[in-house]
Design an enzyme around this catalytic site. Structure first.
Site, PDB file in Angstrom:
ATOM      1  N   CYS A 135      51.505  38.017  47.866  1.00  0.00           N
ATOM      2  CA  CYS A 135      52.631  37.904  48.790  1.00  0.00           C
ATOM      3  C   CYS A 135      52.824  39.191  49.580  1.00  0.00           C
ATOM      4  O   CYS A 135      52.728  40.283  49.022  1.00  0.00           O
ATOM      5  CB  CYS A 135      53.899  37.583  48.009  1.00  0.00           C
ATOM      6  SG  CYS A 135      55.336  37.343  49.063  1.00  0.00           S
ATOM      7  N   HIS A 165      54.253  27.841  49.262  1.00  0.00           N
ATOM      8  CA  HIS A 165      54.618  29.248  49.033  1.00  0.00           C
ATOM      9  C   HIS A 165      55.751  29.649  49.989  1.00  0.00           C
ATOM     10  O   HIS A 165      56.726  30.277  49.569  1.00  0.00           O
ATOM     11  CB  HIS A 165      53.364  30.117  49.248  1.00  0.00           C
ATOM     12  CG  HIS A 165      53.572  31.585  49.069  1.00  0.00           C
ATOM     13  ND1 HIS A 165      53.073  32.289  47.991  1.00  0.00           N
ATOM     14  CD2 HIS A 165      54.220  32.496  49.839  1.00  0.00           C
ATOM     15  CE1 HIS A 165      53.413  33.567  48.107  1.00  0.00           C
ATOM     16  NE2 HIS A 165      54.112  33.718  49.225  1.00  0.00           N
ATOM     17  N   GLU A 166      55.600  29.249  51.264  1.00  0.00           N
ATOM     18  CA  GLU A 166      56.604  29.651  52.264  1.00  0.00           C
ATOM     19  C   GLU A 166      57.920  28.884  52.081  1.00  0.00           C
ATOM     20  O   GLU A 166      59.002  29.459  52.236  1.00  0.00           O
ATOM     21  CB  GLU A 166      56.057  29.462  53.684  1.00  0.00           C
ATOM     22  CG  GLU A 166      54.745  30.199  53.974  1.00  0.00           C
ATOM     23  CD  GLU A 166      54.724  31.659  53.553  1.00  0.00           C
ATOM     24  OE1 GLU A 166      55.796  32.280  53.496  1.00  0.00           O
ATOM     25  OE2 GLU A 166      53.624  32.170  53.252  1.00  0.00           O
ATOM     26  N   HIS A 204      59.875  30.506  49.498  1.00  0.00           N
ATOM     27  CA  HIS A 204      60.599  31.674  50.038  1.00  0.00           C
ATOM     28  C   HIS A 204      61.920  31.229  50.665  1.00  0.00           C
ATOM     29  O   HIS A 204      62.957  31.855  50.468  1.00  0.00           O
ATOM     30  CB  HIS A 204      59.779  32.369  51.129  1.00  0.00           C
ATOM     31  CG  HIS A 204      58.819  33.404  50.625  1.00  0.00           C
ATOM     32  ND1 HIS A 204      59.191  34.440  49.801  1.00  0.00           N
ATOM     33  CD2 HIS A 204      57.487  33.581  50.849  1.00  0.00           C
ATOM     34  CE1 HIS A 204      58.135  35.198  49.534  1.00  0.00           C
ATOM     35  NE2 HIS A 204      57.082  34.695  50.156  1.00  0.00           N
TER      36      HIS A 204
HETATM   37 ZN   LIG Z   1      55.187  35.368  50.059  1.00  0.00          ZN
END
Ligand SMILES: [Zn+2]
Ligand SMILES: [Zn+2]
Ligand SMILES: [Zn+2]
Length: 279
Positions: A194, A238-239, A242
């Protein structure tokens, strides 16, 4: 998401009785291109709805291809006038983003590091795509390419808005606004790192759903519904994590989780910001 994989070579490979001229440059390991992703798009201005399949590398396939991805749940026609949920963009200004050249040892340039509050709480719906939202997307793309990374969430540049950018723009629009995961399927293990956690030895192989179906809007206001597989599905997850305030390390379990949390603690990171959040 940080870039973790070298591109594979290209050699002739046989797949399902057909010889393909080379392995896919994104899938690597001499695996052939396949229609892994499917994107349906309803233009905001009306007009023709498009529906197409691509490999992770963006190579196009007809939706009639025998291996073409199918939607995990039926795409829902958004209707003639695409309704936009009220969001915060009307009162949000690009001036709030972190200065472009901000530096921190633990994050790529212009990216906020872990232990920054905006990274650890859910973002707000964007709503209307304003000029400032477009400026934010442009800024995010610049930061992502400079890092370099394969995806970046708005809160990683300090903007508490629900949108992300990603590099596989021939498979999926580069910027997705107000993404919503509608379905998931299977499991897949893939290495992640990341841009907000540039601490050595924190990369890890992570198990997440293999395929996902996502609905979002583009910067033009078109509604897209995408069924994604392999690396494109992985970057999107993954995003989107976030955007929900979750860092990938919070998904780790078992020995990998213990190892990465020890490494972070040894680096002085207060891991109470990162409570384990396994699937
Ligand atoms: Zn990340
Ligand atoms: Zn390919
Ligand atoms: Zn096949």
């Amino acid at each position: 998401m940080a870039r973790r994989r070298d591109r594979g070579g290209s050699r002739d490979v046989e797949h399902a009785g057909r010889v393909t001229h080379s392995g896919c440059p994104v899938r690597g390991d001499d695996r052939p291109c396949l229609p892994l992703n499917r994107v349906t798009r309803w233009p905001v201005a009306g007009g023709r709805v498009t529906d197409h399949c691509t490999c992770s590398c963006g190579r196009r396939f007809p939706t009639s291809h025998p291996d073409a991805a199918e939607h995990l749940v039926d795409p829902v026609e958004p209707g003639g006038a695409v309704a936009v949920a009220p969001g915060v963009s009307a009162t949000w200004s690009i001036d709030e983003v972190r200065p472009f050249d901000a530096e921190d040892d633990r994050a790529a340039t212009g990216v906020v590091p872990v232990e920054t509050e905006v990274l650890h709480r859910p973002t707000s719906l964007v709503g209307e795509v304003t000029r400032d939202v477009k400026a934010l997307a442009k800024h995010m793309v610049k930061v992502m390419h400079r890092a370099p990374g394969v995806g970046l969430a708005a809160n990683q540049v300090g903007a508490p808005l629900r949108m992300f950018v990603q590099v596989h723009k021939r498979a999926l629009p580069e910027t997705l606004v107000d993404p919503e995961v509608r379905a998931t399927e299977g499991t897949w293990t893939y290495p992640e790192g990341c841009l907000s956690l540039q601490v050595e030895e924190t990369d890890a192989r992570l198990v997440r759903p293999r395929r996902i179906q996502v609905r979002a809007r583009t910067l033009h206001g078109d509604v897209v519904e995408a069924t994604l597989d392999e690396v494109v599905a992985r970057i999107a997850q993954h995003e989107i994590d976030h955007l929900d305030g979750i860092e990938y390390v919070q998904r780790l379990t078992g020995e990998d989780g213990e190892r990465v949390y020890e490494v972070m603690a040894a680096d002085g990171i207060d891991t109470s910001w990162l409570p384990p959040t396994p699937y």
